[in-house]
Design a protein around this motif. Structure first.
Motif, short mmCIF file in Angstrom:
data_model
loop_
_atom_site.label_atom_id
_atom_site.label_comp_id
_atom_site.label_asym_id
_atom_site.label_seq_id
_atom_site.Cartn_x
_atom_site.Cartn_y
_atom_site.Cartn_z
N LEU A 59 -40.63 37.60 -13.04
CA LEU A 59 -40.27 37.11 -11.71
C LEU A 59 -39.28 38.06 -11.03
O LEU A 59 -39.40 38.33 -9.83
CB LEU A 59 -39.68 35.71 -11.80
N ALA A 60 -38.32 38.57 -11.79
CA ALA A 60 -37.35 39.52 -11.23
C ALA A 60 -38.05 40.78 -10.73
O ALA A 60 -37.76 41.26 -9.63
CB ALA A 60 -36.28 39.86 -12.26
N LEU A 61 -38.97 41.29 -11.53
CA LEU A 61 -39.70 42.49 -11.10
C LEU A 61 -40.48 42.21 -9.82
O LEU A 61 -40.50 43.04 -8.90
CB LEU A 61 -40.66 42.95 -12.21
N GLU A 62 -41.09 41.05 -9.75
CA GLU A 62 -41.85 40.69 -8.56
C GLU A 62 -40.94 40.59 -7.34
O GLU A 62 -41.24 41.13 -6.28
CB GLU A 62 -42.55 39.35 -8.80
N ARG A 63 -39.82 39.91 -7.50
CA ARG A 63 -38.86 39.76 -6.38
C ARG A 63 -38.30 41.10 -5.93
O ARG A 63 -38.03 41.29 -4.75
CB ARG A 63 -37.72 38.84 -6.79
N LEU A 64 -38.09 42.00 -6.87
CA LEU A 64 -37.53 43.31 -6.55
C LEU A 64 -38.59 44.30 -6.09
O LEU A 64 -38.26 45.40 -5.62
CB LEU A 64 -36.78 43.87 -7.76
N GLY A 65 -39.86 43.94 -6.25
CA GLY A 65 -40.93 44.84 -5.86
C GLY A 65 -41.07 46.03 -6.78
O GLY A 65 -41.44 47.12 -6.34
N LEU A 66 -40.76 45.82 -8.06
CA LEU A 66 -40.81 46.91 -9.03
C LEU A 66 -41.92 46.69 -10.04
O LEU A 66 -42.22 45.56 -10.41
CB LEU A 66 -39.49 47.00 -9.81
N TYR A 116 -27.86 43.06 -14.80
CA TYR A 116 -28.20 44.01 -13.73
C TYR A 116 -29.30 43.44 -12.83
O TYR A 116 -29.21 43.53 -11.60
CB TYR A 116 -28.65 45.35 -14.34
N LEU A 117 -30.32 42.85 -13.43
CA LEU A 117 -31.41 42.29 -12.65
C LEU A 117 -30.95 41.13 -11.79
O LEU A 117 -31.40 40.97 -10.64
CB LEU A 117 -32.57 41.88 -13.56
N ARG A 118 -30.06 40.29 -12.33
CA ARG A 118 -29.52 39.18 -11.53
C ARG A 118 -28.74 39.71 -10.32
O ARG A 118 -28.89 39.22 -9.21
CB ARG A 118 -28.64 38.28 -12.38
N VAL A 119 -27.92 40.72 -10.55
CA VAL A 119 -27.15 41.31 -9.45
C VAL A 119 -28.09 41.96 -8.44
O VAL A 119 -27.93 41.78 -7.23
CB VAL A 119 -26.11 42.33 -9.98
N ALA A 120 -29.05 42.71 -8.92
CA ALA A 120 -29.99 43.40 -8.02
C ALA A 120 -30.71 42.41 -7.12
O ALA A 120 -30.92 42.68 -5.93
CB ALA A 120 -30.99 44.23 -8.83
N GLN A 121 -31.08 41.26 -7.68
CA GLN A 121 -31.79 40.26 -6.88
C GLN A 121 -30.90 39.63 -5.80
O GLN A 121 -31.41 39.09 -4.83
CB GLN A 121 -32.35 39.15 -7.78
N SER A 122 -29.59 39.73 -5.97
CA SER A 122 -28.68 39.13 -4.99
C SER A 122 -28.28 40.11 -3.89
O SER A 122 -27.61 39.72 -2.94
CB SER A 122 -27.43 38.61 -5.70
N LEU A 123 -28.67 41.37 -4.03
CA LEU A 123 -28.29 42.37 -3.04
C LEU A 123 -29.04 42.19 -1.72
O LEU A 123 -30.21 41.80 -1.72
CB LEU A 123 -28.59 43.78 -3.57
N PRO A 124 -28.38 42.51 -0.60
CA PRO A 124 -29.09 42.54 0.67
C PRO A 124 -30.17 43.63 0.62
O PRO A 124 -30.04 44.60 -0.15
CB PRO A 124 -28.02 42.90 1.69
N PRO A 125 -31.21 43.50 1.40
CA PRO A 125 -32.32 44.46 1.33
C PRO A 125 -31.91 45.92 1.44
O PRO A 125 -32.42 46.76 0.70
CB PRO A 125 -33.23 44.04 2.50
N ALA A 126 -31.00 46.25 2.33
CA ALA A 126 -30.61 47.65 2.50
C ALA A 126 -29.89 48.17 1.24
O ALA A 126 -30.14 49.31 0.81
CB ALA A 126 -29.70 47.82 3.71
N ALA A 127 -29.04 47.35 0.66
CA ALA A 127 -28.33 47.77 -0.56
C ALA A 127 -29.30 47.89 -1.72
O ALA A 127 -29.19 48.81 -2.54
CB ALA A 127 -27.22 46.76 -0.90
N LEU A 128 -30.26 46.97 -1.81
CA LEU A 128 -31.27 47.05 -2.87
C LEU A 128 -32.09 48.33 -2.73
O LEU A 128 -32.35 49.02 -3.72
CB LEU A 128 -32.18 45.82 -2.84
N ALA A 129 -32.46 48.67 -1.51
CA ALA A 129 -33.24 49.88 -1.29
C ALA A 129 -32.47 51.11 -1.75
O ALA A 129 -33.04 52.02 -2.36
CB ALA A 129 -33.62 49.99 0.19
N ARG A 130 -31.17 51.14 -1.47
CA ARG A 130 -30.35 52.28 -1.93
C ARG A 130 -30.27 52.30 -3.46
O ARG A 130 -30.34 53.35 -4.08
CB ARG A 130 -28.95 52.21 -1.33
N GLU A 131 -30.13 51.14 -4.06
CA GLU A 131 -29.98 51.05 -5.50
C GLU A 131 -31.24 51.52 -6.23
O GLU A 131 -31.16 52.23 -7.24
CB GLU A 131 -29.66 49.60 -5.91
N ILE A 132 -32.39 51.12 -5.74
CA ILE A 132 -33.63 51.47 -6.45
C ILE A 132 -34.28 52.72 -5.89
O ILE A 132 -35.36 53.11 -6.32
CB ILE A 132 -34.62 50.29 -6.51
N GLY A 133 -33.62 53.35 -4.93
CA GLY A 133 -34.09 54.64 -4.42
C GLY A 133 -35.26 54.56 -3.48
O GLY A 133 -36.10 55.46 -3.44
#
Length: 66
Positions: free
Chosen positions: A8-15, A48-65
C-alpha cells in the motif's frame, strides 16, 4: 508494517519495488522478500515509508527524485 502495508505504501508513493530498492540502496531481492512477507521489513524502513507518505507532494517529489 506488514507486507500488505508495504504494498500500500508503494502504491501511495507511486513507487515500484525496484525504485524503492534504489532509493534505499538495498537489493531488489530484499524489497521483494519484504513485499511477500518472506522477510521482516526493518523498522527504520517502515518508519521512512510512514514519513514519506506524510510529506506534501512537492517534498515527496524532491525526496524520491521526481
Amino acid at each position: 508494517m506488514s507486507d500488505r502495508g508495504l504494498k500500500l505504501a508503494l502504491e501511495r508513493l507511486g513507487l515500484k519495488q525496484i525504485e524503492l530498492a534504489e532509493l534505499l540502496s538495498v537489493s531488489p531481492r530484499s524489497v521483494s522478500l519484504w513485499a511477500t512477507g518472506a522477510a521482516a521489513l526493518p523498522g527504520p524502513v517502515a518508519a521512512y515509508l510512514r514519513v514519506a507518505q506524510s510529506l506534501p507532494p512537492a517534498a515527496l517529489a524532491r525526496e524520491i527524485g521526481r
